[in-house]
Design a protein around this motif. Sequence first.
Motif, PDB file in Angstrom:
ATOM      1  N   PRO A  86       0.842  -1.196   0.000  1.00 18.98           N
ATOM      2  CA  PRO A  86       0.000   0.000   0.000  1.00 18.98           C
ATOM      3  C   PRO A  86       0.875   1.244   0.000  1.00 18.98           C
ATOM      4  O   PRO A  86       1.807   1.361   0.798  1.00 18.98           O
ATOM      5  CB  PRO A  86      -0.793  -0.130   1.304  1.00 18.98           C
ATOM      6  N   GLN A  87       0.593   2.143  -0.896  1.00 20.24           N
ATOM      7  CA  GLN A  87       1.484   3.288  -1.067  1.00 20.24           C
ATOM      8  C   GLN A  87       0.823   4.565  -0.560  1.00 20.24           C
ATOM      9  O   GLN A  87      -0.339   4.805  -0.786  1.00 20.24           O
ATOM     10  CB  GLN A  87       1.857   3.448  -2.537  1.00 20.24           C
ATOM     11  N   ARG A  88       1.627   5.370   0.092  1.00 21.77           N
ATOM     12  CA  ARG A  88       1.122   6.636   0.616  1.00 21.77           C
ATOM     13  C   ARG A  88       0.788   7.599  -0.523  1.00 21.77           C
ATOM     14  O   ARG A  88      -0.106   8.395  -0.427  1.00 21.77           O
ATOM     15  CB  ARG A  88       2.140   7.261   1.563  1.00 21.77           C
ATOM     16  N   ASN A  89       1.557   7.536  -1.576  1.00 25.21           N
ATOM     17  CA  ASN A  89       1.249   8.362  -2.742  1.00 25.21           C
ATOM     18  C   ASN A  89       1.842   7.686  -3.973  1.00 25.21           C
ATOM     19  O   ASN A  89       2.467   6.636  -3.867  1.00 25.21           O
ATOM     20  CB  ASN A  89       1.810   9.779  -2.565  1.00 25.21           C
ATOM     21  N   GLU A  90       1.661   8.299  -5.115  1.00 26.12           N
ATOM     22  CA  GLU A  90       2.036   7.581  -6.337  1.00 26.12           C
ATOM     23  C   GLU A  90       3.551   7.358  -6.406  1.00 26.12           C
ATOM     24  O   GLU A  90       4.012   6.419  -7.030  1.00 26.12           O
ATOM     25  CB  GLU A  90       1.548   8.343  -7.575  1.00 26.12           C
ATOM     26  N   LYS A  91       4.326   8.181  -5.714  1.00 25.68           N
ATOM     27  CA  LYS A  91       5.769   7.998  -5.743  1.00 25.68           C
ATOM     28  C   LYS A  91       6.228   7.002  -4.693  1.00 25.68           C
ATOM     29  O   LYS A  91       7.416   6.711  -4.579  1.00 25.68           O
ATOM     30  CB  LYS A  91       6.477   9.339  -5.499  1.00 25.68           C
ATOM     31  N   GLY A  92       5.283   6.523  -3.879  1.00 25.01           N
ATOM     32  CA  GLY A  92       5.617   5.733  -2.699  1.00 25.01           C
ATOM     33  C   GLY A  92       6.727   4.727  -2.898  1.00 25.01           C
ATOM     34  O   GLY A  92       7.770   4.798  -2.253  1.00 25.01           O
ATOM     35  N   ILE A  93       6.508   3.818  -3.819  1.00 24.51           N
ATOM     36  CA  ILE A  93       7.451   2.711  -3.937  1.00 24.51           C
ATOM     37  C   ILE A  93       8.794   3.170  -4.467  1.00 24.51           C
ATOM     38  O   ILE A  93       9.839   2.716  -4.022  1.00 24.51           O
ATOM     39  CB  ILE A  93       6.864   1.603  -4.847  1.00 24.51           C
ATOM     40  N   SER A  94       8.769   4.125  -5.372  1.00 25.01           N
ATOM     41  CA  SER A  94      10.048   4.537  -5.959  1.00 25.01           C
ATOM     42  C   SER A  94      10.863   5.327  -4.942  1.00 25.01           C
ATOM     43  O   SER A  94      12.084   5.197  -4.875  1.00 25.01           O
ATOM     44  CB  SER A  94       9.821   5.356  -7.224  1.00 25.01           C
ATOM     45  N   ILE A  95      10.174   6.122  -4.142  1.00 26.85           N
ATOM     46  CA  ILE A  95      10.874   6.799  -3.059  1.00 26.85           C
ATOM     47  C   ILE A  95      11.545   5.779  -2.173  1.00 26.85           C
ATOM     48  O   ILE A  95      12.714   5.906  -1.813  1.00 26.85           O
ATOM     49  CB  ILE A  95       9.896   7.659  -2.225  1.00 26.85           C
ATOM     50  N   PHE A  96      10.804   4.731  -1.854  1.00 26.76           N
ATOM     51  CA  PHE A  96      11.383   3.795  -0.911  1.00 26.76           C
ATOM     52  C   PHE A  96      12.503   2.962  -1.508  1.00 26.76           C
ATOM     53  O   PHE A  96      13.474   2.626  -0.832  1.00 26.76           O
ATOM     54  CB  PHE A  96      10.337   2.902  -0.279  1.00 26.76           C
ATOM     55  N   MET A  97      12.367   2.649  -2.781  1.00 24.08           N
ATOM     56  CA  MET A  97      13.448   1.937  -3.457  1.00 24.08           C
ATOM     57  C   MET A  97      14.732   2.761  -3.411  1.00 24.08           C
ATOM     58  O   MET A  97      15.818   2.248  -3.186  1.00 24.08           O
ATOM     59  CB  MET A  97      13.058   1.668  -4.901  1.00 24.08           C
ATOM     60  N   ARG A  98      14.542   4.027  -3.636  1.00 21.42           N
ATOM     61  CA  ARG A  98      15.716   4.886  -3.589  1.00 21.42           C
ATOM     62  C   ARG A  98      16.326   4.893  -2.192  1.00 21.42           C
ATOM     63  O   ARG A  98      17.542   4.877  -2.029  1.00 21.42           O
ATOM     64  CB  ARG A  98      15.348   6.299  -4.022  1.00 21.42           C
ATOM     65  N   LEU A  99      15.477   4.906  -1.181  1.00 19.13           N
ATOM     66  CA  LEU A  99      15.986   4.872   0.195  1.00 19.13           C
ATOM     67  C   LEU A  99      16.777   3.590   0.449  1.00 19.13           C
ATOM     68  O   LEU A  99      17.838   3.623   1.065  1.00 19.13           O
ATOM     69  CB  LEU A  99      14.828   4.969   1.189  1.00 19.13           C
ATOM     70  N   LEU A 100      16.252   2.476  -0.039  1.00 23.34           N
ATOM     71  CA  LEU A 100      16.976   1.220   0.152  1.00 23.34           C
ATOM     72  C   LEU A 100      18.334   1.266  -0.544  1.00 23.34           C
ATOM     73  O   LEU A 100      19.334   0.807  -0.015  1.00 23.34           O
ATOM     74  CB  LEU A 100      16.148   0.046  -0.379  1.00 23.34           C
ATOM     75  N   GLY A 101      18.332   1.846  -1.746  1.00 24.26           N
ATOM     76  CA  GLY A 101      19.589   1.987  -2.459  1.00 24.26           C
ATOM     77  C   GLY A 101      20.570   2.835  -1.674  1.00 24.26           C
ATOM     78  O   GLY A 101      21.741   2.473  -1.518  1.00 24.26           O
ATOM     79  N   LEU A 102      20.079   3.931  -1.141  1.00 24.45           N
ATOM     80  CA  LEU A 102      20.943   4.799  -0.346  1.00 24.45           C
ATOM     81  C   LEU A 102      21.450   4.071   0.888  1.00 24.45           C
ATOM     82  O   LEU A 102      22.611   4.225   1.278  1.00 24.45           O
ATOM     83  CB  LEU A 102      20.191   6.060   0.084  1.00 24.45           C
ATOM     84  N   ALA A 103      20.587   3.279   1.497  1.00 23.17           N
ATOM     85  CA  ALA A 103      20.988   2.554   2.708  1.00 23.17           C
ATOM     86  C   ALA A 103      22.172   1.653   2.404  1.00 23.17           C
ATOM     87  O   ALA A 103      23.085   1.508   3.202  1.00 23.17           O
ATOM     88  CB  ALA A 103      19.826   1.733   3.247  1.00 23.17           C
ATOM     89  N   TYR A 104      22.143   1.059   1.223  1.00 20.51           N
ATOM     90  CA  TYR A 104      23.233   0.181   0.840  1.00 20.51           C
ATOM     91  C   TYR A 104      24.472   0.979   0.452  1.00 20.51           C
ATOM     92  O   TYR A 104      25.601   0.589   0.708  1.00 20.51           O
ATOM     93  CB  TYR A 104      22.794  -0.695  -0.327  1.00 20.51           C
ATOM     94  N   THR A 105      24.236   2.106  -0.175  1.00 18.60           N
ATOM     95  CA  THR A 105      25.320   2.875  -0.765  1.00 18.60           C
ATOM     96  C   THR A 105      26.016   3.778   0.247  1.00 18.60           C
ATOM     97  O   THR A 105      27.220   3.716   0.423  1.00 18.60           O
ATOM     98  CB  THR A 105      24.774   3.724  -1.920  1.00 18.60           C
ATOM     99  N   GLN A 106      25.244   4.641   0.890  1.00 19.36           N
ATOM    100  CA  GLN A 106      25.839   5.519   1.891  1.00 19.36           C
ATOM    101  C   GLN A 106      26.171   4.673   3.105  1.00 19.36           C
ATOM    102  O   GLN A 106      25.307   4.049   3.685  1.00 19.36           O
ATOM    103  CB  GLN A 106      24.861   6.624   2.304  1.00 19.36           C
ATOM    104  N   SER A 107      27.414   4.648   3.448  1.00 17.76           N
ATOM    105  CA  SER A 107      27.814   3.740   4.513  1.00 17.76           C
ATOM    106  C   SER A 107      27.466   4.327   5.879  1.00 17.76           C
ATOM    107  O   SER A 107      28.328   4.743   6.619  1.00 17.76           O
ATOM    108  CB  SER A 107      29.304   3.453   4.414  1.00 17.76           C
ATOM    109  N   GLN A 108      26.158   4.386   6.146  1.00 16.22           N
ATOM    110  CA  GLN A 108      25.705   4.796   7.465  1.00 16.22           C
ATOM    111  C   GLN A 108      25.697   3.561   8.349  1.00 16.22           C
ATOM    112  O   GLN A 108      24.744   2.784   8.334  1.00 16.22           O
ATOM    113  CB  GLN A 108      24.297   5.382   7.368  1.00 16.22           C
ATOM    114  N   GLY A 109      26.737   3.426   9.151  1.00 19.63           N
ATOM    115  CA  GLY A 109      26.892   2.222   9.948  1.00 19.63           C
ATOM    116  C   GLY A 109      25.660   1.880  10.760  1.00 19.63           C
ATOM    117  O   GLY A 109      25.198   0.733  10.757  1.00 19.63           O
ATOM    118  N   HIS A 110      25.107   2.866  11.415  1.00 18.95           N
ATOM    119  CA  HIS A 110      23.966   2.594  12.292  1.00 18.95           C
ATOM    120  C   HIS A 110      22.789   2.022  11.509  1.00 18.95           C
ATOM    121  O   HIS A 110      22.085   1.135  11.979  1.00 18.95           O
ATOM    122  CB  HIS A 110      23.533   3.880  12.999  1.00 18.95           C
TER     123      HIS A 110
END
Lengths: 225, 225
Positions: free
Chosen positions: A101-125
């Motif tokens: 269920p998406q909050r808005n039409e960009k929902g899933i793509s926003i989140f995909m990008r976040l997952l990508g960033l999580a992997y890419t930006q080495s934020q240890g925490h």
Amino acid sequence: MAQSDTVDRILDAAEELFAERGFSETSLRMITSKAKVNLAAVNYHFGSKNALIHAVFARFLTPFSATLEKAFDELEESCGDQPPTLNQTLWALTESAVRMPQRNEKGISIFMRLLGLAYTQSQGHLRKFLEQEYGDPFSRFMRLLKAATPQLSAVDRYWRIQFMLGATAFTMSSSDALRDILQNKTGVETSVQEIAMRLVPFLAAGMQAGDTMLVPPKGSKVSVA
Amino acid sequence: MAQSDTVDRILDAAEELFAERGFSETSLRMITSKAKVNLAAVNYHFGSKNALIHAVFARFLTPFSATLEKAFDELEESCGDQPPTLNQTLWALTESAVRMPQRNEKGISIFMRLLGLAYTQSQGHLRKFLEQEYGDPFSRFMRLLKAATPQLSAVDRYWRIQFMLGATAFTMSSSDALRDILQNKTGVETSVQEIAMRLVPFLAAGMQAGDTMLVPPKGSKVSVA
DNA sequence: GTCTGTTTTAAACATACGTTTGAAGCCAAT
DNA sequence: ATTGGCTTCAAACGTATGTTTAAAACAGAC
């Protein structure tokens, strides 16, 4: 409700800004001013910026991992005693993501990008948080992949899984920008579903590539070590 | 030479730290203290932090794009009037990268990670700089890919190129960590060359995947838009 | 040895950040 | 009407950042 209104507004604004600009590049002041709440509200409701980042991920990942587990359950059940195919496994993941269920039409793509960033930006925490909270469905996915590619050696499979992760994380993490470029160039609109539908065959084909091509072309200076 | 010593030490330290932690997460103080130079040296020699980022990329990309152009020249010449194949094109790129003179053994993987970050972290200035300075060899590579995959529609090709970039940048960028994991697990050593030799077939297979798989499996809820 | 232009240095600057504080506001229960 | 517990708010705190400054150190030419 006053509380959850503020909390949700913060989460919405944070999600969008993080996806647009990354974590370090997004300040609490940007978030709170976009959410139209007081600066101190973040620390009051979440405790810290890092905890807010975790909350943004948890809001999506907790229901998603539940959906995914159910999809894997159904898939394994429908397959009886033989393991699901590679295609089936990849599609189960894709559908679970797309059908959230998406909050808005960009929902899933926003989140995909976040997952990508999580992997890419080495934020240890963040890494630690994600592994701890959502490591189980990930391990299960890995086990399914292993069963679906028995022809691969462990080393080959290992690397090809990394390639898949890379193609996915990278594409998703810049998918908005890429889509814009493509639209400017060709006028074609592209939905996340469509990207996924192009990505899965690419991944499946790469995963199942024969290794005859492993040898560089004649005259190559890359030597087999 | 005093100048170039300082300049190079800054570039070395910056390159490594940027690759490890990203651009925003790396401060000038980290860089100068790792390089054992005065804080002001960065602004003195480069003008600004952004200019330093550009210089880090230029130091690698300028000789690399020259090498690459030469490799493409040779490849096209050796092919006569017919276009180079996908495999040949990918190998020409791979070899150019692998054969670049490296400052240290991590050289190529550090730089792959930087390229990935450049794409991922939305540093507008960097993107503009790279497009402006190195757009030509990139465009040429794209043209070769296009000629090598005439069966693909422009949109398909566009996305599959993104997938290739993603798999490559992601894998190479974390190849040190990945290699360590693999070695701990299996005791197998893996060189960057070997990763490339596994990656290229994966990419070629994905690039040339039929689109029959574009249709989700029976019962899928993902619809063709 | 002195002078000239370049490079290095320590210190300061202004700004932005995440976080904390304490008072004010609010709303339901008493 | 008053209490008590959340929630909001403006303001401030301490710290870290990129950048600038002006003096010191240095090097080579004369």
